[in-house]
Design a protein around this motif. Structure first.
Motif, PDB file in Angstrom:
ATOM      1  N   GLY A  71       0.839  -1.192   0.000  1.00 22.87           N
ATOM      2  CA  GLY A  71       0.000   0.000   0.000  1.00 22.87           C
ATOM      3  C   GLY A  71       0.868   1.233   0.000  1.00 22.87           C
ATOM      4  N   PRO A  72       0.323   2.364  -0.428  1.00 24.16           N
ATOM      5  CA  PRO A  72       1.121   3.592  -0.514  1.00 24.16           C
ATOM      6  C   PRO A  72       1.564   4.085   0.856  1.00 24.16           C
ATOM      7  N   ARG A  73       2.750   4.652   0.882  1.00 25.38           N
ATOM      8  CA  ARG A  73       3.302   5.251   2.104  1.00 25.38           C
ATOM      9  C   ARG A  73       3.762   6.658   1.747  1.00 25.38           C
ATOM     10  N   GLN A 109      -1.879  12.048  -1.248  1.00 23.23           N
ATOM     11  CA  GLN A 109      -1.443  11.933  -2.638  1.00 23.23           C
ATOM     12  C   GLN A 109      -1.344  13.318  -3.253  1.00 23.23           C
ATOM     13  N   ALA A 110      -0.611  13.410  -4.350  1.00 29.13           N
ATOM     14  CA  ALA A 110      -0.442  14.685  -5.035  1.00 29.13           C
ATOM     15  C   ALA A 110      -1.804  15.232  -5.442  1.00 29.13           C
ATOM     16  N   LEU A 131      -1.217  19.359  -1.558  1.00 34.00           N
ATOM     17  CA  LEU A 131      -0.092  18.446  -1.691  1.00 34.00           C
ATOM     18  C   LEU A 131       0.331  18.353  -3.146  1.00 34.00           C
ATOM     19  N   GLY A 132       1.617  18.148  -3.356  1.00 32.82           N
ATOM     20  CA  GLY A 132       2.144  18.010  -4.707  1.00 32.82           C
ATOM     21  C   GLY A 132       3.334  17.074  -4.730  1.00 32.82           C
ATOM     22  N   GLU A 133       3.884  16.892  -5.916  1.00 32.67           N
ATOM     23  CA  GLU A 133       5.077  16.072  -6.060  1.00 32.67           C
ATOM     24  C   GLU A 133       6.239  16.799  -5.386  1.00 32.67           C
ATOM     25  N   SER A 152       5.113  17.354  -1.374  1.00 29.23           N
ATOM     26  CA  SER A 152       5.311  18.743  -0.975  1.00 29.23           C
ATOM     27  C   SER A 152       4.015  19.291  -0.393  1.00 29.23           C
ATOM     28  N   VAL A 153       4.162  20.185   0.551  1.00 27.65           N
ATOM     29  CA  VAL A 153       3.031  20.836   1.215  1.00 27.65           C
ATOM     30  C   VAL A 153       3.080  22.319   0.851  1.00 27.65           C
TER      31      VAL A 153
END
Length: 193
Positions: A71-73, A109-110, A131-133, A152-153
């Motif tokens: 699963g995503p982390r 997630q982005a 949120l972003g890459e 990124s926040v």
């Protein structure tokens, strides 16, 4: 598998700093392991990176059995210009955001818009984040675990958050670029939408 130490090493290596060059604080939530927030000084900017949100994979809270490995982390990184001085309370806010998968079942997630409904730090006009890459590379974990991604926040005002809901994340990023707004500036004004 010690996810936290792998992630810490990757972050410190990325920013080319040692453990003694960063400040750390932790936020604890009832029933959860602490979330640590690293404050990493840079050239004219400061990075705040979370550690601990990726200990466990994010999953659908409706699932009866959570997969402990797959699963995503994700972890979060916020970069602000250092000229604004320390932002009192930003560590707590980042801890809340990093813990949201465990507390609320949110999958980070982005392009996700997360609203705290309160200032991100003392006297901030920002109550939400986009949120972003991130420029930080993924941190590989032993198979079969998914890698840890840093997101990124970007702090956003209530008006900007409404814009994201109506037009999407990319439309807001385009408006920032067109207006020449540096989203790392903690004192920046909201983009005129």
């Amino acid at each position: 598998m010690d996810v936290e130490n792998r992630v810490r090493t990757a972050v410190l290596d990325h920013y080319a700093v040692g453990r003694d060059d960063v400040d750390a604080a932790s936020v604890t939530f009832l029933g959860l392991e602490p979330i640590e927030i690293l404050r990493i000084p840079g050239a004219g900017e400061v990075h705040y990176a979370t550690l601990g949100g990726s200990r466990h994979p994010m999953g659908d809270p409706a699932d009866l059995l959570a997969d402990p490995l797959r699963g995503p982390r994700a972890e979060l990184v916020l970069t602000l210009l250092a000229s604004g001085g320390p932002q009192v309370g930003v560590g707590r806010s980042l801890g809340v955001l990093a813990a949201s998968p465990a507390v609320e079942g949110v999958v980070l997630q982005a392009d996700a818009l997360l609203d705290l409904s309160e200032p991100l730090w003392r006297n901030a006009k920002f109550t939400a984040v986009l949120l972003g890459e991130s420029e930080l590379p993924e941190v590989a974990l032993p198979d079969p675990a998914d890698p840890v991604r840093y997101l990124s926040v970007t702090p956003v005002t209530a008006t900007e958050a409404a814009w994201v809901r109506l037009r999407g994340a990319q439309a807001l990023r385009d408006a920032w670029a067109e207006a020449g707004i540096d989203v790392r500036d903690p004192e920046r004004s909201a983009v005129n939408l």
